[in-house]
Write a protein that holds these residues in place. Structure first.
Motif, mmCIF file in Angstrom:
data_model
loop_
_atom_site.group_PDB
_atom_site.id
_atom_site.type_symbol
_atom_site.label_atom_id
_atom_site.label_comp_id
_atom_site.label_asym_id
_atom_site.label_seq_id
_atom_site.Cartn_x
_atom_site.Cartn_y
_atom_site.Cartn_z
ATOM 1 N N TYR A 192 -2.279 -1.894 8.614
ATOM 2 C CA TYR A 192 -3.105 -2.704 7.725
ATOM 3 C C TYR A 192 -2.546 -4.117 7.630
ATOM 4 C CZ TYR A 192 0.394 -1.747 4.046
ATOM 5 O OH TYR A 192 1.557 -1.643 3.308
ATOM 6 N N ILE A 241 -9.000 -2.713 1.449
ATOM 7 C CA ILE A 241 -8.862 -1.981 0.182
ATOM 8 C C ILE A 241 -8.880 -2.999 -0.947
ATOM 9 C CG2 ILE A 241 -7.550 -0.253 -1.096
ATOM 10 C CD1 ILE A 241 -5.998 0.343 1.468
ATOM 11 N N ARG A 260 -11.401 0.267 9.187
ATOM 12 C CA ARG A 260 -12.052 -0.047 7.920
ATOM 13 C C ARG A 260 -11.902 -1.549 7.670
ATOM 14 N NH1 ARG A 260 -13.033 4.711 4.872
ATOM 15 N NH2 ARG A 260 -14.026 3.278 3.403
ATOM 16 N N VAL A 264 0.846 -1.194 0.000
ATOM 17 C CA VAL A 264 0.000 0.000 0.000
ATOM 18 C C VAL A 264 0.880 1.241 0.000
ATOM 19 C CG1 VAL A 264 -1.730 1.324 1.291
ATOM 20 C CG2 VAL A 264 -1.892 -1.174 1.180
ATOM 21 N N THR A 297 -8.247 2.570 -3.824
ATOM 22 C CA THR A 297 -7.654 3.578 -2.949
ATOM 23 C C THR A 297 -8.627 3.898 -1.826
ATOM 24 O OG1 THR A 297 -6.357 4.561 -4.749
ATOM 25 C CG2 THR A 297 -6.729 5.915 -2.794
ATOM 26 N N LEU A 298 -8.130 3.869 -0.618
ATOM 27 C CA LEU A 298 -8.908 4.264 0.546
ATOM 28 C C LEU A 298 -8.588 5.724 0.857
ATOM 29 C CD1 LEU A 298 -10.637 3.674 3.097
ATOM 30 C CD2 LEU A 298 -8.523 2.960 4.227
ATOM 31 N N GLU A 315 -3.284 3.689 -1.297
ATOM 32 C CA GLU A 315 -3.500 3.052 -2.599
ATOM 33 C C GLU A 315 -2.971 1.623 -2.582
ATOM 34 O OE1 GLU A 315 -1.987 3.441 -7.259
ATOM 35 O OE2 GLU A 315 -1.257 4.834 -5.720
ATOM 36 N N ASN A 316 -3.834 0.672 -2.892
ATOM 37 C CA ASN A 316 -3.452 -0.736 -2.980
ATOM 38 C C ASN A 316 -2.764 -0.969 -4.313
ATOM 39 O OD1 ASN A 316 -3.223 -3.498 -3.088
ATOM 40 N ND2 ASN A 316 -5.394 -3.934 -2.743
#
Length: 483
Positions: A380, A315, A311, A273, A320-321, A286-287
């Motif tokens: 994450y 993702i 969350r 990410v 994109t988160l 962004e993944n």
């Protein structure tokens, strides 16, 4: 050089290196024959089975998340830590230790003098992966870890061999003490080719060889690691089988026992990410992978309060988160925040297939650093396939199931943080303000170096910053900011 004062000496590696590598690359006067043409930059693949993609798991509720009492099962959890600028750039300088490890842990940077020895600037810190083994009956298994884009720096119990090597005094021209070609910028390589091949922070390997997985009810002697001094003991609070390692350098006179295999490393590689930050707490994640990212947490931790956003949907591949670091206005007190966040992270870890006591052990090990250190950070869960590719694991015989969980910790330098650091770095130029400016960075603990590097880069690398950076980079950074 990187050092860790509390770690013990480690076992040396690969006997063929002194016979082949040194005469070819380092111009030693030793008359041993051989040529570097046949020298591998890392160990050859060994027998055993690489863990591959695991099938989707039907995860039961937390009280039932425990070893079922049958089958050979391996579980692992760990973390990677990075510091990113507001533009998403990875910041180097993460070799500083956050806390002391127990004295019995092996450190590659002090290696080479054990009986049986035959040879003797990173942006990602791989921290405290621990590997648990479960079986209904005692058995033995061959275990090897690889780190293609990094080097293992610490581990326990003792290993049969590791790579890259540590060189003993007088085995290489110009080397008078134990020397590490991977981390010593002044190591006397004989040629640029050899420097590139053997000085890279890459091709790391730990070969435990054959370990004994003891009976589940075995009573084993564990090395002392008081919980009031070390978080190490948290990782022992699980139902895994005890392990024994014997017959390798460091464990030839007496076997070593532990509840898990531990390792740590440093490397340079891209993460799943890409995290960037905007003004006012804006966060973009962004993944970059072709598969989904697990649960994401965005934290804002102050001196006496903290807030987080969870969350659980993660993702999506290529997604994109967009999130905002929660405000500390009206945020709960720090202790209340830590308990709430800990429970939420345990729930996320339970959903990965870890046993519940493993999830609790992971959070208890890291909650002081993750949850109480002031700053903005993103946590994450990386896909298991990414972990398998980053740290290939070989086990023979192959387990019936393997669960590997890696949580990424991203320390985010927001535009506001960068502006404060740049202001402090400017004041290093004036002798009347340099002391106060130095304390600004010293108080950042192990993140002092990456944050000073970022500030100096934003200022165009002024010469007045070089001595301050050299001091921080070379020294043991004070533990600060509750790290």
């Amino acid at each position: 050089m990187v050092t860790a004062s509390t770690s013990r000496r480690l076992t040396p590696t690969f006997p063929f290196l002194l016979a082949i590598l040194i005469p070819a690359c380092f111009g030693t006067s030793d008359s041993g024959g051989g040529s570097s043409d046949g020298a591998s930059p890392g160990p050859a693949p060994h027998r055993g089975n690489l863990t591959g993609e695991q099938p989707a798991r039907d995860v039961p509720s937390a009280p039932d998340l425990a070893y079922p009492g049958q089958g050979f099962i391996v579980h692992e959890w760990g973390t990677d830590t990075v510091v990113v600028g507001s533009d998403g750039s990875l910041q180097p300088g993460l070799h500083h230790e956050e806390e002391d490890l127990p004295a019995f842990v092996y450190d590659r940077l002090e290696a080479g003098s054990l009986d049986g020895s035959t040879s003797t600037s990173v942006n990602v810190k791989m921290e405290t992966p621990v590997t648990y083994f479960y079986a209904e009956e005692p058995l033995t298994a061959y275990v090897q870890m690889a780190f293609p884009k990094g080097v293992f720096t610490q581990w326990y119990p003792a290993v049969r061999s590791f790579y890259p090597p540590i060189f003993a005094p007088n085995t290489v021209a110009g080397v008078t003490t134990y020397a590490d070609p991977a981390f010593d910028p002044e190591f006397p390589f004989g040629s640029p080719v050899c420097a590139e091949r053997y000085g890279a922070i890459a091709n790391g390997s730990l070969e435990w060889g054959t370990i004994e997985i003891l009976g589940r009810d075995g009573d084993i002697p564990l090395p002392e690691a008081p919980l009031d001094r070390f978080t190490w003991a948290h990782a022992r609070q699980v139902g895994a089988n005890p392990l024994r390692v014997a017959g390798v350098p460091g464990a030839t006179e007496a076997p070593q026992h532990e509840r898990f295999l531990f390792y740590r490393g440093l490397g340079n590689f891209d993460l799943p990410v890409r995290v960037t930050a905007g003004a006012g707490g804006a966060i973009s994640a962004e993944n970059t992978l072709g598969e989904a990212i697990g649960t994401v947490f965005v934290l804002n931790v102050g001196a006496s309060a903290g807030a987080f956003v969870a969350r659980p949907e993660g993702i999506a591949s290529g997604g994109t988160l967009v999130e905002r670091a929660p405000s500390l206005d009206g945020a709960p007190p720090l202790d209340e925040f830590v308990e709430a966040l800990g429970a939420s992270v345990i729930d996320a870890l339970d959903a990965t297939g870890l046993y519940h006591d493993e999830a609790v052990a992971m959070v208890n090990t890291w909650k002081r650093q993750w949850f109480r250190t002031p700053g903005v950070r993103v946590l994450y869960l990386a896909p298991e396939a990414w972990t398998d590719a980053s740290i290939p694991l070989t086990i023979d015989p192959a387990p019936e199931d393997v669960v590997r969980v890696m949580m990424l910790r991203v320390e985010v330098l927001s535009p506001e943080i960068e502006a404060a650091d740049v202001d402090a770095a400017r004041r290093l130029a004036d002798p009347s303000t340099a002391g106060e400016a130095s304390r600004h960075f010293d108080d950042l603990g192990r993140f002092a170096e990456p944050r000073l590097r970022r500030a100096l880069a934003l200022l165009g690398q002024p010469a007045y910053g070089e001595p301050h950076l050299a001091r921080i980079a070379a020294g043991a950074t004070p533990r600060a900011a509750r790290e």
